[in-house]
Write an enzyme that holds these catalytic residues in place. Structure first.
Site, PDB file in Angstrom:
ATOM      1  N   CYS B  35      -2.802   5.795  -2.494  1.00  0.00           N
ATOM      2  CA  CYS B  35      -2.837   4.554  -2.856  1.00  0.00           C
ATOM      3  C   CYS B  35      -3.043   3.494  -1.616  1.00  0.00           C
ATOM      4  O   CYS B  35      -3.440   2.438  -1.932  1.00  0.00           O
ATOM      5  CB  CYS B  35      -1.457   4.210  -3.456  1.00  0.00           C
ATOM      6  SG  CYS B  35      -1.180   5.105  -4.974  1.00  0.00           S
ATOM      7  N   ASP B  37      -0.431   2.901   0.301  1.00  0.00           N
ATOM      8  CA  ASP B  37       0.649   2.295   0.815  1.00  0.00           C
ATOM      9  C   ASP B  37       2.088   3.626   0.427  1.00  0.00           C
ATOM     10  O   ASP B  37       1.925   3.908  -0.767  1.00  0.00           O
ATOM     11  CB  ASP B  37       1.138   1.001   0.540  1.00  0.00           C
ATOM     12  CG  ASP B  37       0.927   0.781  -0.771  1.00  0.00           C
ATOM     13  OD1 ASP B  37       0.939   1.593  -1.754  1.00  0.00           O
ATOM     14  OD2 ASP B  37       0.667  -0.402  -1.110  1.00  0.00           O
ATOM     15  N   CYS B  62      -0.210  -2.074   4.476  1.00  0.00           N
ATOM     16  CA  CYS B  62      -0.729  -3.173   4.888  1.00  0.00           C
ATOM     17  C   CYS B  62       0.683  -4.417   5.457  1.00  0.00           C
ATOM     18  O   CYS B  62       1.638  -3.887   5.259  1.00  0.00           O
ATOM     19  CB  CYS B  62      -1.186  -3.974   3.992  1.00  0.00           C
ATOM     20  SG  CYS B  62      -0.366  -4.433   2.565  1.00  0.00           S
ATOM     21  N   CYS B 106       3.302  -4.361  -3.340  1.00  0.00           N
ATOM     22  CA  CYS B 106       4.064  -4.179  -2.139  1.00  0.00           C
ATOM     23  C   CYS B 106       5.430  -4.145  -2.393  1.00  0.00           C
ATOM     24  O   CYS B 106       6.349  -3.531  -1.950  1.00  0.00           O
ATOM     25  CB  CYS B 106       3.616  -4.963  -0.927  1.00  0.00           C
ATOM     26  SG  CYS B 106       1.927  -4.640  -0.434  1.00  0.00           S
TER      27      CYS B 106
END
Lengths: 401, 306
Positions: B35, B37, B62, B106
């Site tokens: 993915c 993350d 990120c 996120c």
């Protein structure tokens, strides 16, 4: 504020001051429309033809009339492919590669889905080299056009375009190359080649944005994409971007002067940067073909960390680079080029491109060499995939793996 | 470059509570390297008080993934596990002053890691919970339950929004149809979308569709005096404020110029990506109250000298 260290020249370059000087009179003194029947227009027409000759010289083309000015690489790519399909309507196949720029890939996908063309996308190996067997197998008399880039924008890997063009000719297909990254960096002599069309973009070689060119070999059956005027011998309608054309001409002239430097000093700086990073940072590697690539490009995949985070920390240190990380683009997959080469996900997300130019100095490279290892170490200290203090990955298998 | 808030940048450049928590008695691991993350969340929970005494994280991802993780740890230290469980991804995003829509996933990862860690603390099998839902997006390993949660908590209504918040459907796109099915089910449950009536077997076609009854013409709104009109506008805005304030923002009336009503958004609404939607909501309310068409515009668009 300091200008910072700019190592993103494959994205765009700084306009050379000499290029700007050549352009300025085109905004003020020589402002006429080149199509007008008066002296104001004639003066500009002469400048445009001067620019055309400079681009001809840079490409080693046989005739200046083979240069058609466009708005840039994407327009040139689109024009080349659409022209070939319209010129040969009975041929319903296109050959391209999986690592092309979206200017080619997105158009091919559209043609496939909406217009029923068959598109052969040639794969690459782990170094980014084209699968020549697959290429040979895709060629047939049903192919209208082959469009394969001269050099890849992310890795710098160079394709054997002369050979690819000859093979395309053998089956009667036109051959176009997107040479946006390679024009001005490596010598070209299109007059002696089998290449039918070539795209270039001004802002990749120190000319401004919004100007480019399409090389069209003399005698080629051509159908314009933009219609509505007689400009460019009716091959690209629309009032010429005269300042841009003159800027591109000046940039082409300078590129010829600096090509030696690009392949010696800039290449040596790139190699020093690369070797120093590889020596100082564990678990990273160069992507693409290190032995056959553009002299200014270095793409290093840092394992177990993510590219956008790297770019943010580099930016904070005053260094501009680029990443094939999904998170920089808003898409969710890492770069299609990294995936096509089979770069594992552990590294594809952390691929970082440093692209130099003739403006790059030794001091700048020293600074980057000094900064990068700390940035990578900082992000790895945050990464659950990294073994702290051991410089190696650890087992981490979260639920949604 | 993404337009990150100062708070996102602060938490990215100087993450709080990063590293390994050796004394952790609750661990949540979510995400994947595929993915792009992944998050390892470690908590130290006091068994007597159920209070989260310490929290640390390690994140692969990120800037906003790292910032969301850092923010999450700050938000939960000192809370009981039950209090922490009430936190949603939206709370994380709001704590950070907002995230770009493309980066909302996120914050979802943070909320998921928290649930996983608390499940781990309670000795519950997080995998079982995960397996409740059908795996929808194989590229990113996103199941129906996670999509349902993201849709419900964030009031999502489109496929594009689901992708922004969960990543589901962001790669090969073959799961788009499935995502739309899950989305429709949730919207039907919440009443945002009424489920289509099923046809009786053998009765398909236009004959199964009843023509709409013609709507009665709405009664003409009584003509308001200038003072009444101004009071109606002020009243309508006052009615809307509590709802907007609950989301951390505010709205105030700045001026009335004929059909143009100028308002100022503040707090969380200022610079929020959804501010256009808030303005539209205010406009709809005013049109309804006044019985006439008006345009609601930001005060920044007021004519110079006005």
């Amino acid at each position: 504020m300091s200008q910072g260290i700019y190592l993103d020249n494959n994205a765009t370059t700084r306009v050379d001051p000499e290029v700007l000087q050549e352009m300025l009179p085109l905004f003020t003194e020589h402002f006429g429309n080149p199509s007008s029947m008066h002296g104001f227009g004639a003066a500009v027409g002469g400048k445009i033809e001067w620019g055309r000759k400079q681009v001809q010289a840079l490409l080693g083309a046989a005739h200046d009339s083979e240069i058609v000015f466009t708005s840039g690489g994407t327009e040139s790519d689109n024009t080349a492919i659409l022209s070939a399909l319209e010129a040969y309507p009975k041929k319903r196949e296109i050959v391209t590669s999986v690592v092309e720029h979206p200017g080619v890939l997105a158009l091919c996908e559209y043609l496939e889905k909406k217009r029923g063309y068959t598109v052969h996308r040639i794969p690459v190996d782990k170094r980014g080299n084209l699968d020549m067997e697959a290429y040979r197998a895709a060629l047939s008399d049903r192919v209208a056009i082959v469009s394969i880039m001269w050099a890849n924008n992310e890795t710098g890997t160079i394709f054997p375009v002369e050979e690819l063009a000859r093979m395309a000719k053998e089956v009667g297909a036109l051959f176009h190359t997107d040479a946006v990254q390679s024009v001005g960096k490596i010598p070209m002599k299109l007059a002696d080649s089998a290449i039918d069309m070539l795209s270039l973009s001004g802002h990749k070689l120190h000319a401004p944005k919004g100007i480019g060119a399409l090389y069209v070999k003399r005698g080629l059956r051509f159908r314009p994409m933009l219609r509505g005027g007689h400009q460019e011998r009716s091959r690209r309608a629309g009032t010429e971007n005269a300042p841009g054309i003159v800027g591109l001409g000046a940039a082409a002239q300078l590129a010829l002067v600096h090509m030696g430097e690009e392949n010696t000093r800039v290449k040596a700086l790139r190699d020093r940067l690369e070797q120093a990073i590889l020596a100082a940072v564990p678990s990273c590697f160069v992507t693409g073909n290190p032995d056959n690539r553009l002299p200014n490009t270095c793409n290093i995949a840092f394992e177990y960390i993510e590219g956008e985070a790297i770019l943010l920390l580099l930016n904070e240190a005053g260094i501009a680079a680029s990443s094939g990380s999904a998170c920089t683009s808003g898409s969710l997959e890492p770069s299609h080029v990294m995936r096509a080469m089979g770069v594992p996900y552990t590294a594809a997300h952390g691929a970082t491109r440093f692209s130099l130019s003739r403006d790059t100095t030794e001091e700048e490279i020293d600074r980057v060499i000094a900064v990068v290892p700390g940035i990578i170490a900082k992000l790895r200290s945050l990464s659950p995939y990294w073994q702290q203090g051991a410089d190696r990955p650890k087992e981490f298998a979260p639920v949604y793996s | 470059m993404w337009n990150y808030t100062d708070k996102v940048k602060e938490h990215f450049f100087n993450p709080k509570n990063s590293g390994v928590l050796d004394s952790a008695n609750a661990v949540g691991e979510v995400g994947s390297i595929t993915c792009g993350d992944a998050l390892l969340l470690m908590l130290k929970v006091d068994p007597d008080t159920q209070i989260i005494q310490d929290a640390k994280f390690q994140t692969f991802g990120c800037g906003s993934a790292i910032a969301s993780s850092s923010a999450l740890t700050e938000m939960i230290i000192g809370k009981t596990v039950d209090e922490a469980l009430t936190l949603t991804n939206r709370d994380i995003a709001e704590y950070l002053g907002g995230l770009p829509p493309e980066k909302m996933h996120c914050s979802v990862m943070g909320a998921e890691a928290l649930r996983a860690a608390i499940a781990n603390y309670k000795g519950e099998a997080w995998e079982d919970d995960h397996e409740e839902g059908e795996l929808v997006c194989k590229c990113f390993g996103i199941d129906a339950a996670m999509i349902e949660r993201a849709v419900t908590v964030n009031g999502l209504t489109t496929l594009e929004e689901v992708t922004h918040y969960t990543k589901a459907g962001g790669s090969c796109q073959t799961c788009h149809e499935k995502i739309e099915e899950v989305l429709e089910e949730v919207l039907a449950k919440t009443g945002a979308l009424k489920p289509a009536r099923k046809h009786t077997p053998g009765t398909v076609g236009l004959d199964a569709i009843k023509p709409l009854e013609p709507k009665a013409e709405p009664a003409a709104a009584p003509k308001l005096t200038n003072v009444q009109r101004m009071q109606a506008i002020m009243g309508a805005i006052e009615e809307m404020r509590p709802q907007i304030q609950r989301d951390g923002g505010d709205v105030e009336l700045v001026d009335i110029d004929g059909k143009d009503i100028y308002v100022r958004l503040s707090g969380a609404c200022s610079g929020c990506s959804q501010s256009a939607g808030t303005m539209m909501g205010v406009q709809m309310k005013l049109v309804e109250k006044l019985g006439e068409f008006v345009r609601v515009k930001p005060a920044s668009l007021m004519p110079v000298g006005a």
